[in-house]
Design a protein around this motif. Structure first.
Motif, PDB file in Angstrom:
ATOM      1  N   GLN A 212     -26.011   2.405 -19.180  1.00 38.74           N
ATOM      2  CA  GLN A 212     -25.479   1.099 -18.766  1.00 38.74           C
ATOM      3  C   GLN A 212     -25.822  -0.019 -19.749  1.00 38.74           C
ATOM      4  O   GLN A 212     -24.962  -0.822 -20.108  1.00 38.74           O
ATOM      5  CB  GLN A 212     -25.989   0.741 -17.371  1.00 38.74           C
ATOM      6  N   GLN A 216     -23.188  -2.149 -22.044  1.00 34.12           N
ATOM      7  CA  GLN A 216     -23.070  -3.607 -22.120  1.00 34.12           C
ATOM      8  C   GLN A 216     -23.075  -4.075 -23.567  1.00 34.12           C
ATOM      9  O   GLN A 216     -22.246  -4.896 -23.977  1.00 34.12           O
ATOM     10  CB  GLN A 216     -24.220  -4.260 -21.354  1.00 34.12           C
ATOM     11  N   GLU A 220     -20.070  -5.932 -25.652  1.00 34.56           N
ATOM     12  CA  GLU A 220     -20.305  -7.211 -26.343  1.00 34.56           C
ATOM     13  C   GLU A 220     -19.857  -7.115 -27.798  1.00 34.56           C
ATOM     14  O   GLU A 220     -19.209  -8.038 -28.327  1.00 34.56           O
ATOM     15  CB  GLU A 220     -21.792  -7.574 -26.269  1.00 34.56           C
ATOM     16  N   LEU A 241     -20.120  -0.075 -15.815  1.00 37.44           N
ATOM     17  CA  LEU A 241     -20.799  -1.226 -15.219  1.00 37.44           C
ATOM     18  C   LEU A 241     -21.445  -2.098 -16.297  1.00 37.44           C
ATOM     19  O   LEU A 241     -21.516  -3.326 -16.155  1.00 37.44           O
ATOM     20  CB  LEU A 241     -21.840  -0.751 -14.210  1.00 37.44           C
ATOM     21  N   GLY A 242     -21.901  -1.471 -17.384  1.00 36.56           N
ATOM     22  CA  GLY A 242     -22.389  -2.262 -18.510  1.00 36.56           C
ATOM     23  C   GLY A 242     -21.285  -3.087 -19.118  1.00 36.56           C
ATOM     24  O   GLY A 242     -21.466  -4.275 -19.444  1.00 36.56           O
ATOM     25  N   TYR A 244     -18.599  -4.111 -17.561  1.00 32.58           N
ATOM     26  CA  TYR A 244     -18.269  -5.163 -16.595  1.00 32.58           C
ATOM     27  C   TYR A 244     -19.218  -6.354 -16.734  1.00 32.58           C
ATOM     28  O   TYR A 244     -18.794  -7.516 -16.712  1.00 32.58           O
ATOM     29  CB  TYR A 244     -18.332  -4.602 -15.173  1.00 32.58           C
ATOM     30  N   THR A 245     -20.504  -6.081 -16.902  1.00 31.51           N
ATOM     31  CA  THR A 245     -21.495  -7.150 -17.051  1.00 31.51           C
ATOM     32  C   THR A 245     -21.186  -8.008 -18.271  1.00 31.51           C
ATOM     33  O   THR A 245     -21.254  -9.244 -18.216  1.00 31.51           O
ATOM     34  CB  THR A 245     -22.908  -6.554 -17.167  1.00 31.51           C
ATOM     35  N   ALA A 246     -20.853  -7.348 -19.374  1.00 31.11           N
ATOM     36  CA  ALA A 246     -20.528  -8.082 -20.606  1.00 31.11           C
ATOM     37  C   ALA A 246     -19.259  -8.905 -20.436  1.00 31.11           C
ATOM     38  O   ALA A 246     -19.181 -10.063 -20.898  1.00 31.11           O
ATOM     39  CB  ALA A 246     -20.368  -7.101 -21.764  1.00 31.11           C
ATOM     40  N   LYS A 248     -18.016 -10.053 -17.591  1.00 29.77           N
ATOM     41  CA  LYS A 248     -18.271 -11.139 -16.648  1.00 29.77           C
ATOM     42  C   LYS A 248     -18.969 -12.312 -17.327  1.00 29.77           C
ATOM     43  O   LYS A 248     -18.691 -13.478 -17.031  1.00 29.77           O
ATOM     44  CB  LYS A 248     -19.120 -10.622 -15.490  1.00 29.77           C
ATOM     45  N   ALA A 249     -19.870 -11.997 -18.248  1.00 27.84           N
ATOM     46  CA  ALA A 249     -20.576 -13.064 -18.980  1.00 27.84           C
ATOM     47  C   ALA A 249     -19.610 -13.913 -19.796  1.00 27.84           C
ATOM     48  O   ALA A 249     -19.888 -15.084 -20.087  1.00 27.84           O
ATOM     49  CB  ALA A 249     -21.634 -12.446 -19.891  1.00 27.84           C
ATOM     50  N   GLU A 253     -13.905 -10.661 -16.551  1.00 28.66           N
ATOM     51  CA  GLU A 253     -13.971  -9.497 -15.668  1.00 28.66           C
ATOM     52  C   GLU A 253     -12.715  -9.292 -14.822  1.00 28.66           C
ATOM     53  O   GLU A 253     -12.428  -8.185 -14.373  1.00 28.66           O
ATOM     54  CB  GLU A 253     -15.201  -9.584 -14.747  1.00 28.66           C
ATOM     55  N   LYS A 275     -14.980  -3.841  -9.453  1.00 25.95           N
ATOM     56  CA  LYS A 275     -15.557  -3.934 -10.791  1.00 25.95           C
ATOM     57  C   LYS A 275     -14.912  -2.910 -11.729  1.00 25.95           C
ATOM     58  O   LYS A 275     -14.775  -3.159 -12.930  1.00 25.95           O
ATOM     59  CB  LYS A 275     -17.070  -3.702 -10.730  1.00 25.95           C
TER      60      LYS A 275
END
Length: 338
Positions: A212, A216, A220, A241-242, A244-246, A248-249, A253, A275
Motif C-alpha cells: 500500500q 501511494q 504520486e 488503496l495506496g 486512492y490515498t495519493a 485524494k491528496a 479521487e 474507493k
C-alpha cells in the motif's frame, strides 16, 4: 488478484518439533510474522509453503489448508518466506519438508523460475508438488496447478474499465507487482487485453510489490509524470488503496477510475465505499483445500493430480456496466477473505 527477493543463512534451521523451518516474512502491504504449524493427527503429511504468512490472502489459504487437513485426517506443516520474493527461504522449506517425510507439498512460488530445481528434487523423491495461485515456469515443473486464471482476472477488470470510460480517451497508469513474477505479468497483460490496449497506451508504469505505501508513492510519481491520468490498474487492492490515498491528496479521487484484483474483504469493502470501482475476486480457501485433498488422494491410492484447475474469479462492483458480467459487493463480502 491479487502478485516477490533472498534470505539470510541464520534462518535456515529445521524446527525440531515439526522438521519444517518456520520462516519469518513480510507480506505485500502487511506487517511481519513467523509460523510453523501442524493440524490433524493423521499419517498423511502435507506441507504448505506460502510467499508470506501475514498477507491476508496467504493467511486465508493457510486456514483453508488447516481445515481440509483436519477433515481429511492429514497432518499439515507450514512455512513461508521472510518476504514476497524470498526464494531461498522457500527452497529451504522444501528441503526440510521432504526430510520430514511429507507426501505432498503445496507451494505459492515466490520466484517461478528459481524454485524449479528444488521442486524437481522433491518430485524425484516421490513427493507430489502442487502450485497454488502462482504457476511455475515452466508450468510443467509441478504435478498440478490450482489457481485463479490471472489473465482472466485482469481481462475482467480491463473490460470493465473500458466500458466504464464510455469512449473517453484513457490515460492509463499501471501499478504492477515486480519484474518477472508470473502473477503480475498475467494480470497486467489481461487488463490490457480486456481494455483493448497495449503497453504503448500506458502513460506510467511503476512496481509496487503489492504494498500500500509503495502503491501511494507510485501513484504520486505517476501524477507528477502525467497529471491527466484517468484510469489506474493495480496489481492488488493494497496498491489500489495506496493509489486512492495519493489521488485524494490531489483532489482527484472522484475523477480517476481505479480497478484491481484479489477480492479480499478490505478490498471489497473499498469497492463498496467507492474507493475502487471494481475488483476481480479470487478464492484462496478453495485452492488450499483442493490441494490438501489431492495429496491425501495420492497418499491413499497413488493417483496424482495433474494439469491446471481453475479455482474461479468473479468481477465485483456496485456500478455494473453493460456487456460485462459482474456481481455486487453484497456477494463479494459474503465470499471475501482476509
Amino acid at each position: 488478484m491479487s502478485r516477490t527477493t533472498r534470505l539470510s543463512s541464520s534462518l535456515l534451521r529445521v524446527a525440531a518439533v515439526t522438521g519444517v523451518t518456520a520462516l519469518t516474512l513480510t507480506a505485500c502491504g502487511s506487517g511481519s510474522g513467523s509460523d510453523s504449524t501442524s493440524s490433524g493427527s493423521g499419517s498423511v503429511k502435507v506441507g504448505l509453503i506460502t510467499k508470506t504468512d501475514t498477507n491476508p490472502f496467504f493467511v486465508k489459504m493457510k486456514e483453508g489448508a488447516e481445515k481440509a487437513a483436519k477433515e481429511n485426517g492429514a497432518q499439515l506443516s507450514t512455512a513461508a518466506g521472510k518476504f514476497d520474493g524470498d526464494n531461498a527461504g522457500q527452497v529451504t522449506a522444501i528441503e526440510n519438508m521432504v526430510a520430514a517425510g511429507v507426501k505432498g507439498i503445496l507451494i505459492t512460488p515466490s520466484d517461478s523460475k528459481a524454485i524449479v530445481p528444488a521442486i524437481e528434487k522433491a518430485r524425484a523423491k516421490g513427493v507430489l508438488v502442487i502450485a497454488l495461485d502462482t504457476p511455475t515456469e515452466p508450468e510443467s515443473a509441478v504435478d498440478a496447478l490450482f489457481a485463479t486464471d490471472n489473465l482472466k482476472a485482469g481481462q475482467l477488470i480491463g473490460e470493465y474499465a473500458k466500458a466504464a470510460m464510455k469512449g473517453k480517451t484513457a490515460k492509463i497508469a499501471a501499478l504492477d507487482l515486480a519484474p518477472g513474477v508470473s502473477v503480475g505479468i498475467q494480470r497486467h497483460n489481461g487488463f490490457l487485453k480486456g481494455f483493448g490496449a497495449t503497453d504503448k497506451d500506458v502513460v506510467c508504469a511503476q512496481d509496487t510489490g503489492g504494498d500500500q505505501a509503495k502503491g501511494q508513492t507510485a501513484m504520486e510519481n505517476c501524477l507528477q509524470k502525467s497529471p491527466d491520468i484517468n484510469v489506474v490498474y493495480t496489481i492488488n487492492e493494497p496498491a489500489a488503496l495506496g493509489a486512492y490515498t495519493a489521488l485524494k491528496a490531489k483532489g482527484r479521487e472522484k475523477d480517476v477510475l481505479i480497478v484491481s484484483v484479489d477480492g479480499g474483504c478490505t478490498g471489497t469493502q473499498a469497492v463498496k465505499d467507492g474507493k475502487i470501482a471494481a475488483t476481480s475476486q479470487q478464492y484462496p480457501l478453495k485452492m488450499a483445500a483442493e490441494g490438501v485433498k489431492a495429496v491425501v488422494t495420492y497418499a491413499k491410492d497413488g493417483k496424482k493430480a495433474s494439469g491446471y484447475t481453475d479455482t474461479g474469479v468473479t468481477l465485483i462492483t456496485d456500478k455494473a456496466q453493460d456487456g460485462v458480467t459482474s456481481k455486487d459487493t453484497g456477494y463479494g463480502l459474503e465470499n471475501c477473505w482476509g
